[in-house]
Motif scaffolding. Structure first.
Motif, PDB file in Angstrom:
ATOM      1  N   SER A 199      28.983 -25.810   5.876  1.00 51.93           N
ATOM      2  CA  SER A 199      28.083 -26.225   6.961  1.00 51.93           C
ATOM      3  C   SER A 199      28.837 -26.646   8.224  1.00 51.93           C
ATOM      4  O   SER A 199      28.266 -26.669   9.300  1.00 51.93           O
ATOM      5  N   TRP A 200      30.135 -26.944   8.089  1.00 53.01           N
ATOM      6  CA  TRP A 200      30.861 -27.461   9.255  1.00 53.01           C
ATOM      7  C   TRP A 200      31.405 -26.371  10.165  1.00 53.01           C
ATOM      8  O   TRP A 200      31.838 -26.649  11.290  1.00 53.01           O
ATOM      9  N   TRP A 246      30.033 -23.695  11.831  1.00 54.95           N
ATOM     10  CA  TRP A 246      29.315 -23.413  13.078  1.00 54.95           C
ATOM     11  C   TRP A 246      29.448 -24.566  14.081  1.00 54.95           C
ATOM     12  O   TRP A 246      29.854 -24.327  15.237  1.00 54.95           O
ATOM     13  N   PRO A 247      29.147 -25.834  13.677  1.00 51.37           N
ATOM     14  CA  PRO A 247      29.321 -26.938  14.644  1.00 51.37           C
ATOM     15  C   PRO A 247      30.767 -27.076  15.134  1.00 51.37           C
ATOM     16  O   PRO A 247      30.988 -27.392  16.310  1.00 51.37           O
ATOM     17  N   LEU A 248      31.730 -26.806  14.263  1.00 54.83           N
ATOM     18  CA  LEU A 248      33.146 -26.874  14.679  1.00 54.83           C
ATOM     19  C   LEU A 248      33.415 -25.854  15.776  1.00 54.83           C
ATOM     20  O   LEU A 248      34.008 -26.161  16.812  1.00 54.83           O
TER      21      LEU A 248
END
Lengths: 209, 170
Positions: free
Chosen positions: B22-23, B25-27
């Motif tokens: 999950s991290w 894309w935001p990263l």
């Protein structure tokens, strides 16, 4: 309070910006929020890097001329930020991440004002001379506050779990990139890569001048 | 050609990696924005000086910040390629169809190409050398100002169209 936030979300203006079937509403406000960020953080960030010893050959005093544009960036973002907050007031004001972003912006603006006073105020350092430690600490704190503000801004849409995972990922990635830069500077000794290497390279020029 | 691009542009491993962690894309989003800041900070500051702001700075010394801008652009390209090739993790569409149908993404890529041509023009017209020769306080030639203004306009356009990309994805 909740009713007030709901009423703000349901004003005709907020509803139009949120739902109008045109790119000139929501997406354009969002794009201007990005323009403001680019000028506010981009230009103030470069001034902070100069204070930290990058591009030491640049005279400091003229860099102060960028401040009007930096403030334009700030006010564009204050205005577009208020509009964007109106569109989802309830979810934002119940989101801890949003408060982290606001606090980081407050910290960055305080640091920016201190940086400006330290570099361009009464006891400004000479144009190409060393910047006092206090001002360099302020420069680092501003860069860290901006990084937190931009990251928190990206994260508002995600769940607390994803946010925590992503924050860790950003920290690790930033650390690895800084480390990589440091190693590359050591290996190649390129002036453009390393502030300290640049400092060494520029000393003879300063003595000549 | 159609089938070739359809296969070539879709990287299921990237989409699967984004879906599994999950991290990712935001990263990538965060570093895409760090890249924008470095690009406008480094290249934008040079363009603004050529346009006449902060004339006390010598453009040649201001060039020290250009590698920072190039680094920012590289961050944007790498994360941007991850967004497009891993598109299926977020949108049930093949990247090829997104590139074919999303007019904002097309405009963004077109503006990036224009920005590249603009940079070529800066060197080809001799304006790069003319700007390098400027001393503190000196005004840049008119053509250099046109090129610097075009650079700022094109990069802001790239940011604008980038923000619009989701509009065409429904």
């Amino acid at each position: 309070m909740w009713e007030l936030l709901e009423a703000i979300e349901n004003t005709g203006f907020a509803t139009w910006v949120r739902e109008a079937p045109t790119v000139l509403a929501y997406s354009t406000v969002l794009a201007f929020h990005t323009f403001g960020m680019a000028f506010l953080v981009g230009l103030s960030g470069m001034i902070a890097l100069r204070a930290l010893g990058f591009a030491r050959a640049l005279p400091l005093a003229p860099m102060g001329k960028f401040f009007p544009l930096i403030f334009v960036g700030f006010w564009v973002n204050a205005a577009t930020g208020i509009v964007l907050t109106m569109l989802a007031a309830r979810s934002l004001f119940s989101n801890p991440d949003f408060y982290v972003k606001l606090a980081a912006i407050a910290g960055a603006i305080v640091s920016l004002r201190m940086l400006r006073a330290g570099l361009f105020g009464h006891d400004a350092p000479p144009d190409t001379g060393p910047v006092p430690l206090k001002t360099r600490i302020v420069a680092v704190s501003m860069l860290v506050f901006w990084a937190v503000a931009v990251t928190a801004g990206r994260f508002t849409a995600y769940s607390p779990y994803v946010r925590k995972q992503s924050a860790l990922a950003v920290l690790i990635a930033a650390f690895l990139m800084l480390l990589g830069r440091h190693v590359a500077a050591r290996l190649f000794g390129r002036a453009s890569l390393s502030a300290s290497a640049e400092h060494r390279a520029e000393r003879p020029a300063l003595q000549r001048g | 050609m159609d089938a070739f691009l359809r296969t070539w542009l879709e990287w299921p491993s990237v989409a699967a990696f984004i879906s599994a962690h999950s991290w990712v894309w935001p990263l990538c989003e965060t570093f895409h924005f760090f890249g924008i800041i470095l690009l406008i900070g480094g290249v934008g500051m040079f363009d603004l000086r050529v346009l006449g702001m902060a004339r006390g700075l010598q453009p040649e010394t201001l060039k020290r910040f250009i590698p920072g801008g190039v680094y920012g652009f590289t961050l944007c390209v790498v994360t941007g390629v991850i967004f497009v090739t891993g598109m299926r993790a977020n949108v049930p569409m093949s990247p090829y169809d997104v590139i074919r149908t999303d007019v904002w993404l097309q405009l963004k890529l077109l503006f990036i190409a224009f920005a590249g041509l603009n940079l070529l023009a800066f060197y080809a017209t001799g304006m790069s050398r003319a700007v390098d020769a400027l001393r503190p306080g000196e005004d840049a030639p008119g053509l250099a100002k046109v090129i610097a203004g075009a650079s700022l306009f094109l990069w802001l356009g790239v940011i604008y169209f980038g923000r619009l990309i989701p509009e065409a994805l429904g």
